[in-house]
Design an enzyme around this catalytic site. Structure first.
Site, PDB file in Angstrom:
ATOM      1  N   GLY A  57      27.748   8.035 -22.709  1.00  0.00           N
ATOM      2  CA  GLY A  57      27.096   7.793 -23.992  1.00  0.00           C
ATOM      3  C   GLY A  57      26.996   9.062 -24.810  1.00  0.00           C
ATOM      4  O   GLY A  57      27.608  10.073 -24.464  1.00  0.00           O
ATOM      5  N   ASN A  58      26.247   8.995 -25.881  1.00  0.00           N
ATOM      6  CA  ASN A  58      26.003  10.200 -26.682  1.00  0.00           C
ATOM      7  C   ASN A  58      24.568  10.161 -27.189  1.00  0.00           C
ATOM      8  O   ASN A  58      23.837   9.201 -26.953  1.00  0.00           O
ATOM      9  CB  ASN A  58      27.034  10.315 -27.813  1.00  0.00           C
ATOM     10  N   ARG A  59      24.168  11.208 -27.895  1.00  0.00           N
ATOM     11  CA  ARG A  59      22.751  11.369 -28.206  1.00  0.00           C
ATOM     12  C   ARG A  59      22.336  10.738 -29.539  1.00  0.00           C
ATOM     13  O   ARG A  59      21.238  10.981 -30.028  1.00  0.00           O
ATOM     14  CB  ARG A  59      22.401  12.856 -28.196  1.00  0.00           C
ATOM     15  N   SER A  60      23.191   9.933 -30.127  1.00  0.00           N
ATOM     16  CA  SER A  60      22.812   9.314 -31.401  1.00  0.00           C
ATOM     17  C   SER A  60      21.656   8.327 -31.185  1.00  0.00           C
ATOM     18  O   SER A  60      21.706   7.481 -30.289  1.00  0.00           O
ATOM     19  CB  SER A  60      24.016   8.573 -31.988  1.00  0.00           C
TER      20      SER A  60
END
Ligand SMILES: Cc1cc2nc3c(=O)[nH]c(=O)nc-3n(C[C@H](O)[C@H](O)[C@H](O)COP(=O)(O)O)c2cc1C
Length: 400
Positions: free
Chosen positions: A208-211
């Site tokens: 995933g990513n931190r958005s």
């Protein structure tokens, strides 16, 4: 300073009780609220409740206090009229200019912004008569908030639920701030993506990513207040649904692509604020990947995800459709941004720098919006809503 004067119209839907919470929010935040219920609505919440909560007199018809000409004065003096819940019947009356009680008279005499928050059974909402009435009201400049999906009266579930009163309050606050006049996104369908995609490795893990999705949500909320029909495609952000937006869930890049292409078919503008993973695991393990004693983990092979922004920009679903991208950069922010704008072929690119207190997860942001026409609009550090409003200002100028 004079308190802003708000008329809270309440029509005869089961959700009338939720308007008590909306009234509370309005009065506690310094608004002078005059509640104008319909006769039918008094079957759900009585006049005494409205009078006590608002601190103002309450009547439903034009024959009380005639010396003060209330059928004209209440609407003329208002800074905002919000009808919540708005029944199918009330939408029809408002669209056709009927004036057979105090609320309908008020709607005809008001020259301030008007917000309708419809609530009804799905069949009533979807009926062509209701849809045409809604379209008429929107065309004339009213903000009609799309109902939420969920439990309805009785055992039914579907679209038609009154959105959360706190969210309706937020729409009212924004509409009041913008002031009178036809909202600039009235009649426009805007599609917004929000959040970070999650690319599954196995049933318990993902890349995933931190958005956080907060920028996309800010875009959705501000677009509703500017009169747009909003489709928000989001990636399980866990954020509360914004009032008035149709929310579509899409967890992975592939799901997001499918949802965007479908929604873009009749969109006037597509804003890709979601952080879509560039890569996904080549294989999905149907069982949890176990660690084995004495063995190093197997490397994770990745494959490219489709470039949704470039695809939407290259294959515009409609003539004149605008496409807005986002770029989160850490180095050479503007140089990389300009290059990305050219490569993706979008109309606007919001370039923000990833850093402490900015971009991912924070309530604030700072960005430069690059235009395909060579324009550069710097947005100083501030709430994500301010950046969202700048994006809509630029979009709206391009529509004109
Ligand atoms: C129990 C009950 C619940 C109702 N709920 C709704 C509703 O949620 N939305 C709606 O449009 N009409 C609803 N109605 C129908 C309206 O009350 C009816 O159309 C009425 O004429 C509306 O009058 P008004 O628009 O002047 O308030 C409901 C009726 C009953 C008896």
């Amino acid at each position: 300073m004079k308190k802003p004067r708000v008329v809270l119209g309440v029509s005869g839907g089961i959700a009338a009780y939720k308007a008590c919470e909306l009234l509370r929010r309005l009065t506690e935040s310094g608004h002078d609220v005059r509640v104008v219920p319909t006769d039918a609505s008094l079957n759900f919440v009585g006049a005494a409740t409205w009078s006590a909560l608002s601190g103002n007199p309450v009547s439903t018809e034009v024959w009380e206090g005639v010396h003060e000409v209330p059928h004209v004065r209440i609407g003329q003096a208002a800074d905002l009229v919000v009808v919540a819940p708005a029944t199918a019947d009330m939408l029809a009356k408002a669209a056709h200019g009927l004036a057979d009680d105090l609320l309908t008279n008020t709607l005809l005499t008001a020259r301030c912004p008007v917000v309708f928050a419809p609530a009804m059974h799905t069949e009533m909402w979807e009926h062509p008569a209701t849809q045409e009435n809604v379209a008429t009201l929107r065309r004339r400049g009213a903000v009609v908030i799309e109902p939420a999906v969920g439990r309805l009266t009785g055992v039914d579930t579907g679209k038609g639920r009154l959105p959360d009163p706190g969210e309706i309050f937020e729409v009212c606050r924004r509409v009041l701030t913008r002031g009178p006049g036809v909202p600039d996104l009235a009649g426009r369908h805007v599609v917004i993506t929000a959040g970070g995609t999650r690319e599954p490795l196995d049933p318990v893990r993902y890349l995933g990513n931190r958005s956080s999705g907060k920028q996309g949500y800010a875009l959705a909320r501000t677009a509703v207040a500017r009169g747009a029909r909003v489709t928000l495609i989001e990636t399980d952000t866990g954020l509360p649904a914004p009032a008035g937006a149709d929310v579509v869930r899409a967890g992975t890049a592939l799901q997001l692509r499918e949802a965007v292409l479908e929604a873009a078919a009749d969109a006037d503008v597509v804003v890709m604020a979601a952080a879509v993973a560039d890569f996904r695991p080549a294989a999905y393990a149907t069982g949890k990947i176990k660690k084995k004693d004495g063995q190093e983990p197997a490397p994770v092979e990745l494959v490219r995800n489709p470039d949704i922004l470039a695809e939407v920009a290259a294959d515009r679903a409609r003539q004149g459709q605008l496409v807005v991208g986002f770029a989160a950069e850490t180095d050479d922010v503007l140089v990389n941004g300009r290059e990305k704008l050219r490569r993706k072929g979008c109309d606007l690119l919001v370039v923000n720098e990833v850093g402490e207190r900015k971009t991912f997860g924070s309530e604030e942001n700072e960005a430069v919006v690059l235009g395909a026409d060579g324009s550069e609009t710097a947005v100083p550090y501030g709430p994500k809503e301010a950046l969202a409003d700048t994006v809509w200002d630029l979009v709206s100028a391009r529509f004109r």
